[in-house]
Design a protein around this motif. Structure first.
Motif, PDB file in Angstrom:
ATOM      1  N   GLU A 168      36.887  34.323  43.692  1.00 57.47           N
ATOM      2  CA  GLU A 168      37.531  35.568  43.273  1.00 57.47           C
ATOM      3  C   GLU A 168      37.680  35.689  41.753  1.00 57.47           C
ATOM      4  O   GLU A 168      37.387  36.728  41.178  1.00 57.47           O
ATOM      5  N   LEU A 169      38.152  34.651  41.108  1.00 60.15           N
ATOM      6  CA  LEU A 169      38.330  34.671  39.652  1.00 60.15           C
ATOM      7  C   LEU A 169      36.963  34.542  38.987  1.00 60.15           C
ATOM      8  O   LEU A 169      36.247  33.566  39.198  1.00 60.15           O
ATOM      9  N   ARG A 176      37.349  39.597  41.203  1.00 61.46           N
ATOM     10  CA  ARG A 176      36.528  40.456  42.054  1.00 61.46           C
ATOM     11  C   ARG A 176      36.685  39.979  43.493  1.00 61.46           C
ATOM     12  O   ARG A 176      36.616  38.776  43.767  1.00 61.46           O
ATOM     13  N   ASN A 177      36.885  40.953  44.390  1.00 62.10           N
ATOM     14  CA  ASN A 177      37.030  40.672  45.809  1.00 62.10           C
ATOM     15  C   ASN A 177      36.262  41.761  46.555  1.00 62.10           C
ATOM     16  O   ASN A 177      36.411  42.942  46.219  1.00 62.10           O
ATOM     17  N   ARG A 186      42.074  43.209  36.615  1.00 63.55           N
ATOM     18  CA  ARG A 186      42.418  42.300  35.525  1.00 63.55           C
ATOM     19  C   ARG A 186      43.893  41.931  35.671  1.00 63.55           C
ATOM     20  O   ARG A 186      44.719  42.773  36.002  1.00 63.55           O
ATOM     21  N   THR A 187      44.211  40.687  35.411  1.00 66.57           N
ATOM     22  CA  THR A 187      45.596  40.228  35.430  1.00 66.57           C
ATOM     23  C   THR A 187      45.960  39.653  34.069  1.00 66.57           C
ATOM     24  O   THR A 187      45.081  39.280  33.286  1.00 66.57           O
ATOM     25  N   VAL A 188      47.241  39.595  33.800  1.00 65.73           N
ATOM     26  CA  VAL A 188      47.765  38.872  32.648  1.00 65.73           C
ATOM     27  C   VAL A 188      48.693  37.805  33.200  1.00 65.73           C
ATOM     28  O   VAL A 188      49.583  38.094  34.006  1.00 65.73           O
ATOM     29  N   GLY A 233      39.897  30.322  48.690  1.00 66.83           N
ATOM     30  CA  GLY A 233      39.542  30.249  47.275  1.00 66.83           C
ATOM     31  C   GLY A 233      40.115  29.016  46.604  1.00 66.83           C
ATOM     32  O   GLY A 233      39.461  28.379  45.767  1.00 66.83           O
ATOM     33  N   MET A 234      41.336  28.658  46.966  1.00 58.70           N
ATOM     34  CA  MET A 234      41.966  27.463  46.400  1.00 58.70           C
ATOM     35  C   MET A 234      41.227  26.206  46.826  1.00 58.70           C
ATOM     36  O   MET A 234      41.030  25.288  46.015  1.00 58.70           O
TER      37      MET A 234
END
Length: 180
Positions: free
Chosen positions: A38-39, A62-63, A70-72, A160-161
């Motif tokens: 995803e990242l 992206r998924n 976008r994240t902060v 994902g992890m």
């Protein structure tokens, strides 16, 4: 299971490498982007160029179901060779009142390292909330599906992890070419 309970997931792996080696990978914000489904990429913000309490970085995700966003994130806990933790913030107020501190994060992610024999036990975890997010907004629109929505998202995050941990393990153990 309810979003307001701060649901999460965690996984772990044993790595045949010293904590110092694993730490170099964990504390490099670019490592998960190399291994996560995803990242996609990350970048330091506000002049930061290395992990420090309060340092911020952007993540580009992206998924196939959710799309791109976008994240902060802000580093919320940092203990060299032991803990690397960051809170995902809604600095722009996309989901309501802006989340600007770890206390009202959309999610909190962490790596925990523990010496284990000649290697390292690496744990990876995430806790959703308490701040509102795209997931909490979906739950508001479909409250009767809250458990289903949470279970599905947590399953995606867990997968994902696991991929991230497997990638870190391969890099740390030198089973990938071009390592360290």
């Amino acid at each position: 299971m309810r979003y307001t309970d701060g649901p999460g997931t965690r996984c772990e792996t044993h790595i045949d490498a010293a904590p110092q080696t694993v730490w170099k990978l964990v504390a490099d914000i670019g490592t998960p982007a190399r291994t996560s489904p995803e990242l996609q990429r990350v970048e330091w913000l506000d002049g930061a160029d290395a992990p420090a309490l309060g340092a911020r970085f952007a993540g580009h995700n992206r998924n196939p179901v959710i799309g791109e966003w976008r994240t902060v994130s802000e580093i919320a806990e940092l203990d060299t060779e032991r803990v690397f933790c960051w809170a995902v913030l809604d600095t722009e107020g996309r989901f309501g009142e802006p989340a600007r501190t770890a206390d009202d994060a959309l999610a909190t992610w962490r790596f925990d390292l523990e010496p284990a024999g000649d290697g390292t036990l690496l744990r990876h975890s995430v806790r959703l909330g308490p701040g509102p997010s795209g997931l909490s907004r979906a739950i508001e629109r479909m409250p009767e599906k809250e458990e289903e929505l949470l279970a599905g998202r947590l399953a995606q995050l867990h997968a994902g992890m696991e991929a991230t941990l497997e990638g870190i393990k391969e890099l740390a153990e030198g089973t990938v070419t071009g390592v360290l």
